[in-house]
Design a protein around this motif. Structure first.
Motif, PDB file in Angstrom:
ATOM      1  N   ARG A   1     -32.390 -11.072   5.400  1.00 16.49           N
ATOM      2  CA  ARG A   1     -31.207 -11.496   4.406  1.00 16.49           C
ATOM      3  C   ARG A   1     -31.688 -11.050   3.112  1.00 16.49           C
ATOM      4  N   SER A   2     -30.630 -10.498   2.335  1.00 17.55           N
ATOM      5  CA  SER A   2     -30.674 -10.143   1.164  1.00 17.55           C
ATOM      6  C   SER A   2     -29.170 -10.632   0.339  1.00 17.55           C
ATOM      7  N   LYS A   3     -29.561 -11.151  -0.823  1.00 15.11           N
ATOM      8  CA  LYS A   3     -28.262 -11.639  -1.360  1.00 15.11           C
ATOM      9  C   LYS A   3     -27.363 -10.312  -1.927  1.00 15.11           C
ATOM     10  N   GLU A   4     -27.918  -9.379  -2.224  1.00 18.19           N
ATOM     11  CA  GLU A   4     -27.086  -8.056  -2.679  1.00 18.19           C
ATOM     12  C   GLU A   4     -26.317  -7.611  -1.422  1.00 18.19           C
ATOM     13  N   ARG A   5     -27.259  -7.430  -0.324  1.00 17.89           N
ATOM     14  CA  ARG A   5     -26.731  -6.985   0.960  1.00 17.89           C
ATOM     15  C   ARG A   5     -25.571  -7.717   1.645  1.00 17.89           C
ATOM     16  N   ASP A   6     -25.877  -9.049   1.437  1.00 20.19           N
ATOM     17  CA  ASP A   6     -24.619 -10.155   2.144  1.00 20.19           C
ATOM     18  C   ASP A   6     -23.651 -10.211   1.435  1.00 20.19           C
ATOM     19  N   SER A   7     -23.431  -9.867  -0.004  1.00 21.55           N
ATOM     20  CA  SER A   7     -22.378 -10.074  -0.533  1.00 21.55           C
ATOM     21  C   SER A   7     -20.895  -9.509  -0.252  1.00 21.55           C
ATOM     22  N   LEU A   8     -19.960 -10.321  -0.388  1.00 14.90           N
ATOM     23  CA  LEU A   8     -18.637  -9.675   0.209  1.00 14.90           C
ATOM     24  C   LEU A   8     -17.972  -9.021  -1.082  1.00 14.90           C
ATOM     25  N   ARG A   9     -17.138  -8.058  -0.560  1.00  9.30           N
ATOM     26  CA  ARG A   9     -16.323  -7.169  -1.379  1.00  9.30           C
ATOM     27  C   ARG A   9     -14.856  -6.898  -1.194  1.00  9.30           C
ATOM     28  N   SER A  10     -13.980  -6.714  -2.075  1.00  8.46           N
ATOM     29  CA  SER A  10     -12.483  -6.549  -1.731  1.00  8.46           C
ATOM     30  C   SER A  10     -12.157  -5.253  -2.170  1.00  8.46           C
ATOM     31  N   TYR A  11     -11.355  -4.579  -1.234  1.00  4.38           N
ATOM     32  CA  TYR A  11     -11.048  -3.258  -1.519  1.00  4.38           C
ATOM     33  C   TYR A  11      -9.679  -2.947  -1.802  1.00  4.38           C
ATOM     34  N   ASN A  12      -9.294  -2.367  -2.685  1.00  2.03           N
ATOM     35  CA  ASN A  12      -7.642  -1.946  -2.802  1.00  2.03           C
ATOM     36  C   ASN A  12      -7.608  -0.578  -2.416  1.00  2.03           C
ATOM     37  N   TRP A  13      -7.686  -0.616  -0.945  1.00  7.21           N
ATOM     38  CA  TRP A  13      -7.790   0.577  -0.082  1.00  7.21           C
ATOM     39  C   TRP A  13      -7.278   0.543   0.925  1.00  7.21           C
ATOM     40  N   ALA A  14      -6.578   1.441   1.788  1.00  2.18           N
ATOM     41  CA  ALA A  14      -6.482   2.006   3.107  1.00  2.18           C
ATOM     42  C   ALA A  14      -6.471   3.077   3.528  1.00  2.18           C
ATOM     43  N   PRO A  15      -6.729   3.532   4.865  1.00  2.00           N
ATOM     44  CA  PRO A  15      -6.939   4.869   5.358  1.00  2.00           C
ATOM     45  C   PRO A  15      -5.976   5.547   5.195  1.00  2.00           C
ATOM     46  N   ASP A  16      -5.942   6.934   4.816  1.00  3.71           N
ATOM     47  CA  ASP A  16      -4.840   7.975   4.550  1.00  3.71           C
ATOM     48  C   ASP A  16      -4.165   8.214   5.715  1.00  3.71           C
ATOM     49  N   TRP A  17      -4.458   7.760   6.730  1.00  4.86           N
ATOM     50  CA  TRP A  17      -3.987   7.991   8.161  1.00  4.86           C
ATOM     51  C   TRP A  17      -3.185   6.901   8.491  1.00  4.86           C
ATOM     52  N   ASP A  18      -2.987   5.860   8.088  1.00  2.24           N
ATOM     53  CA  ASP A  18      -2.433   4.743   8.304  1.00  2.24           C
ATOM     54  C   ASP A  18      -0.956   4.501   7.846  1.00  2.24           C
ATOM     55  N   PRO A  19       0.012   5.140   8.491  1.00  2.00           N
ATOM     56  CA  PRO A  19       1.275   4.945   8.059  1.00  2.00           C
ATOM     57  C   PRO A  19       2.102   3.746   7.463  1.00  2.00           C
ATOM     58  N   THR A  20       1.686   2.656   7.864  1.00  3.90           N
ATOM     59  CA  THR A  20       2.089   1.372   7.420  1.00  3.90           C
ATOM     60  C   THR A  20       1.463   0.971   6.284  1.00  3.90           C
ATOM     61  N   ALA A  21       0.735   1.473   5.785  1.00  5.21           N
ATOM     62  CA  ALA A  21      -0.011   1.152   4.380  1.00  5.21           C
ATOM     63  C   ALA A  21       0.050   2.568   3.371  1.00  5.21           C
ATOM     64  N   ALA A  22       1.178   2.798   3.122  1.00  8.71           N
ATOM     65  CA  ALA A  22       1.153   4.216   2.412  1.00  8.71           C
ATOM     66  C   ALA A  22       1.188   3.984   0.964  1.00  8.71           C
ATOM     67  N   ASP A  23       1.289   2.453   0.588  1.00  7.36           N
ATOM     68  CA  ASP A  23       0.721   2.479  -0.860  1.00  7.36           C
ATOM     69  C   ASP A  23      -0.549   2.132  -1.087  1.00  7.36           C
ATOM     70  N   GLY A  24      -1.356   2.327  -0.129  1.00  5.73           N
ATOM     71  CA  GLY A  24      -2.900   2.376  -0.445  1.00  5.73           C
ATOM     72  C   GLY A  24      -3.526   1.178  -0.605  1.00  5.73           C
ATOM     73  N   LYS A  25      -2.920   0.046  -0.447  1.00  8.87           N
ATOM     74  CA  LYS A  25      -3.451  -1.279  -0.509  1.00  8.87           C
ATOM     75  C   LYS A  25      -3.681  -2.096   0.762  1.00  8.87           C
ATOM     76  N   SER A  26      -4.071  -3.222   0.879  1.00  9.49           N
ATOM     77  CA  SER A  26      -4.522  -3.791   2.165  1.00  9.49           C
ATOM     78  C   SER A  26      -3.461  -4.773   2.351  1.00  9.49           C
TER      79      SER A  26
END
Length: 270
Positions: free
Chosen positions: A207-232
């Protein structure tokens, strides 16, 4: 009277359909996330022979977003974009994947799906790093350097392509960094648990605090047609569960009550 009976029959069918609908967890469901992470780490800490470099696995929102986007296609095959890492995750250089599918949807739970992957352990020989039959799902689960996971489950009313034409469910887990590299074993077994990573050791996992930390992403795959706004977004299925379904149940009950009140001798049955 015939028209009334037909109306009531329609109400009964609608009521049964609404009430029997399967509710599946979204990628933001805390219990679902905990189950996915715990099942992976339980398998990783119990490998035989014991691993000296097995990293503790934690949740990654970006991987879950990708898993959901692919699961929504309701097709039983691997994501065709996995070789283009930037299209399946905004930061990781490689992403792996496991898929499970089943019918009817009501049979799904994380433990059941996960067991199918881990049961492949019996077909894997660590000494020769070979599979007797299929064991790639298992080796990805216990791939030592894969330390992030994100999963999603999707209801497929029209069936899962390449599996069943009936209503089904598909469960996808994505991993970073990817495992299952040709010619490599999933982990080292040299020395005591955690001796090959130098991190804090927790139940035989590094275990590592840096490696185990959680992140949020304002992102979505460009091939996902239901997330055209690029968000999650929470997703249509999640909105359906929270808003549409309760409203449908409410109006169905009201309709059934009104019909029964006006025509007390007419009722539905199985």
């Amino acid at each position: 009277m015939r028209g009334t009976a037909e109306t009531l029959l329609w109400v009964c069918v609608m009521l049964e359909s609404v009430l029997s609908s399967v509710t599946l967890p979204d990628i933001t469901d805390a219990k679902f996330i905990e189950e996915c992470v715990n099942e992976h780490n339980k398998a990783r800490s119990s490998v035989d022979p014991p691993a000296s470099n097995m990293l503790y696995m934690t949740w990654d929102e970006g991987l879950a977003i990708t898993a959901r986007a692919w699961a929504k296609r309701c097709v039983f095959k691997h994501n065709i974009y996995l070789k283009e890492a930037h299209r399946v995750h905004p930061t990781f250089p490689s992403v792996g994947e496991n898929i499970w599918t089943g019918h009817p949807p009501s049979i799904f739970n994380v433990t059941l799906a996960f067991k199918k992957w881990v049961d492949e352990k019996k077909d894997y020989d660590y000494g020769t790093n070979t599979c007797q039959n299929m064991c790639g799902h298992y080796t990805q689960v216990v791939w030592a350097s894969s330390y992030k996971v994100g999963c999603a489950v999707q209801l497929c009313p029209k069936g899962v392509e390449k599996f069943t034409g009936k209503e089904g469910v598909i469960f996808v887990c994505n991993y970073a960094t990817a495992g299952n590299f040709v010619g490599m074993g999933p982990y080292w077994s040299k020395g005591e648990a955690c001796s090959g990573c130098g991190d804090t050791c927790d139940k035989k996992l590094c275990r590592s605090k840096e490696r185990d930390s959680l992140r949020s992403y304002n992102w979505a795959p460009d091939w996902d047609p239901t997330a055209a706004d690029g968000k999650s977004p929470a997703g249509l299925s999640y909105v359906t569960i929270l808003i549409v379904r309760p409203v449908a149940i409410f109006f169905t009950f009201i309709t059934a009550y009104v019909v029964h009140y006006k025509y007390p001798n007419v009722f539905c049955y199985e």
